[in-house]
Design a protein around this motif. Structure first.
Motif, PDB file in Angstrom:
ATOM      1  N   ARG A   7      -2.333  -1.225  -7.415  1.00 18.03           N
ATOM      2  CA  ARG A   7      -3.577  -0.540  -7.053  1.00 18.03           C
ATOM      3  C   ARG A   7      -4.785  -1.413  -7.365  1.00 18.03           C
ATOM      4  O   ARG A   7      -5.751  -1.438  -6.602  1.00 18.03           O
ATOM      5  N   VAL A  24      -5.047  -4.057  -4.675  1.00 18.21           N
ATOM      6  CA  VAL A  24      -5.701  -3.530  -3.476  1.00 18.21           C
ATOM      7  C   VAL A  24      -7.212  -3.477  -3.671  1.00 18.21           C
ATOM      8  O   VAL A  24      -7.988  -3.837  -2.774  1.00 18.21           O
ATOM      9  N   VAL A  58       0.835  -1.208   0.000  1.00 16.07           N
ATOM     10  CA  VAL A  58       0.000   0.000   0.000  1.00 16.07           C
ATOM     11  C   VAL A  58       0.869   1.257   0.000  1.00 16.07           C
ATOM     12  O   VAL A  58       0.610   2.215  -0.745  1.00 16.07           O
ATOM     13  N   HIS A  62      -6.634   6.468   0.322  1.00 15.28           N
ATOM     14  CA  HIS A  62      -6.189   5.116  -0.054  1.00 15.28           C
ATOM     15  C   HIS A  62      -5.174   4.562   0.947  1.00 15.28           C
ATOM     16  O   HIS A  62      -5.049   3.345   1.102  1.00 15.28           O
TER      17      HIS A  62
END
Length: 254
Positions: free
Chosen positions: A88, A91, A24, A231
């Motif tokens: 991304r 995730v 992340v 995020h």
């Protein structure tokens, strides 16, 4: 962490382990560093080109679109965005699986988790579109990519906050409550920054006032920073998880 041994002539699969937190952080830091680098280079080396507009009034900050359309800034930005896009998506699908397990018997939340995934993918696609089609190449496509990114990110953040409100309601974990709390804060900041950026963009185009475009650029940065911060809350949501990459081993007999 790397694992892979050769035992009695049989090669074990190569296993790469990475904490989800690191994944992340890398996903967020790549565009952050790319943006800071592009704005810095534009401000120092391409100031006139990056701050000039049709109004021909003094401006002191380059917009993001202007910064990433010049060279070498565009290549730096494209490298960072291209590199971060796959993690991304990882995730996004991790969140989708998490919501499906968490809301197995809840129809509204299950439907929202599907919508959340769709808008997360749409947000990523919009970012890729505005990145690889610069405003100096095809302005219309770049503009549509930017709109897609902003609208998708807002809807994605709204749905995420709604899902985490439901999670917090039935969870005893303080981490879940903290995650929801900060998600809501970053969402409100994001909406505020979008409104201010839109206002100063309209004001600049309508009245050509000195400084309006500078304030638009400043709030545009804050829009992106608040999106990144939102995020980044995934660090709390999956802090005990690991990403594993396992190579397939093939036994070869000669």
């Amino acid at each position: 962490m790397l694992q892979g041994l050769n035992i009695l002539g049989h090669e074990r699969p190569l296993v790469i382990k990475l904490s989800f937190t690191s994944c992340v952080m890398g996903t967020v830091c790549l565009p952050l560093l790319g943006l800071i680098t592009c704005v810095f280079i534009s401000s120092v080396f391409h100031f006139e080109d990056s701050t000039g507009t049709h109004c021909q009034v003094p401006n002191y900050l380059p917009s993001i679109s202007a910064s990433i359309s010049l060279s070498p800034e565009c290549y730096i930005w494209r490298f960072c965005i291209g590199l971060h896009s796959a993690p991304r998506l990882l995730v996004a699908f991790t969140y989708f699986k998490f919501y499906r397990v968490r809301f197995t018997s809840k129809v509204p939340e299950n439907s929202l988790s599907c919508l959340n995934l769709a808008f997360s993918i749409s947000e990523n696609f919009g970012l890729l579109l505005l990145t690889y089609v610069s405003s100096t190449e095809t302005y219309f496509v770049h503009k549509e990519g930017f709109i897609l990114f902003i609208v998708s990110s807002l809807i994605h953040m709204l749905i995420t906050c709604r899902l985490w409100k439901a999670i917090k309601k039935y969870s005893l974990s303080p981490e879940d409550a903290k995650s929801h709390h900060w998600k809501v804060r970053f969402l409100l900041l994001h909406i505020s920054f979008c409104a201010f950026a839109g206002f100063f963009y309209w004001k600049h185009n309508m009245y050509c006032e000195s400084g309006s475009y500078t304030l638009f650029a400043l709030f545009e940065y804050l829009v992106v920073f608040s999106n990144m911060a939102f995020h980044l809350t995934a660090v709390w949501d999956f802090k005990s998880r690991e990403v594993m990459i396992i190579s397939c081993s093939e036994d070869k007999d000669f």
